[in-house]
Enzyme design. Structure first.
Site, PDB file in Angstrom:
ATOM      1  N   CYS A  95       0.881  -1.174   0.000  1.00  0.00           N
ATOM      2  CA  CYS A  95       0.000   0.000   0.000  1.00  0.00           C
ATOM      3  C   CYS A  95       0.914   1.218   0.000  1.00  0.00           C
ATOM      4  O   CYS A  95       2.057   1.125  -0.427  1.00  0.00           O
ATOM      5  CB  CYS A  95      -0.944  -0.029   1.200  1.00  0.00           C
ATOM      6  SG  CYS A  95      -0.121   0.074   2.795  1.00  0.00           S
ATOM      7  N   ALA A  96       0.455   2.323   0.491  1.00  0.00           N
ATOM      8  CA  ALA A  96       1.276   3.536   0.483  1.00  0.00           C
ATOM      9  C   ALA A  96       2.396   3.474   1.524  1.00  0.00           C
ATOM     10  O   ALA A  96       3.537   3.813   1.233  1.00  0.00           O
ATOM     11  CB  ALA A  96       0.407   4.768   0.716  1.00  0.00           C
TER      12      ALA A  96
END
Length: 138
Positions: A95-96
């Protein structure tokens, strides 16, 4: 010494954040499911690991790991059937920053996936490490 007396709160903040980083590092040291960008690349190259990006569409479109499959975290449960073929494969979630992918690991572990890994630091660390980023749809 005058500087420390006048700015004691900055010194305290630096000490606190340093302590927090050390505790986090020690806690994750024994966790083999947390991969650095280099370790993730090696797992893809050596064991044909699958990368699943759980970020939202807009984030994914801005840049993702080449050949990563995009399944947003909110759709993971609904789309689990299309992932069944990877149950015994190494699967790297990203994810980020590594937070949402940790949540995804918990969901997939309950669904019977065996070899789950989290890209530590997510796309932020991936890019910081100078790894390739693609904007092509997968």
């Amino acid at each position: 010494m005058d500087f420390l007396q006048q700015n004691w709160y900055w010194a305290a903040l630096a000490a606190l954040s340093g302590t927090w980083l050390m505790v986090d590092m020690i806690r994750n040291r024994g966790d083999k499911s947390q991969l650095s960008p280099i370790e993730a690349t090696l797992l893809v190259n050596r064991e044909d690991a699958v990368i699943i990006d759980v970020r939202e569409q807009g984030e994914y479109a801005q840049g993702h790991i080449p050949n990563a499959r995009h399944i947003p975290l909110g759709e993971l449960e609904r789309r689990s059937k299309e992932m069944d073929k990877y149950k015994s494969h190494p699967v790297i979630l990203c994810c980020a920053t590594g937070s949402r992918s940790n949540t995804a690991i918990k969901q997939l572990r309950q669904a019977g996936f065996e070899k789950l890994y989290n890209l530590r630091g997510g796309m932020m660390e991936w890019q910081k490490a100078g790894q390739p980023v693609s904007k092509k749809r997968k």
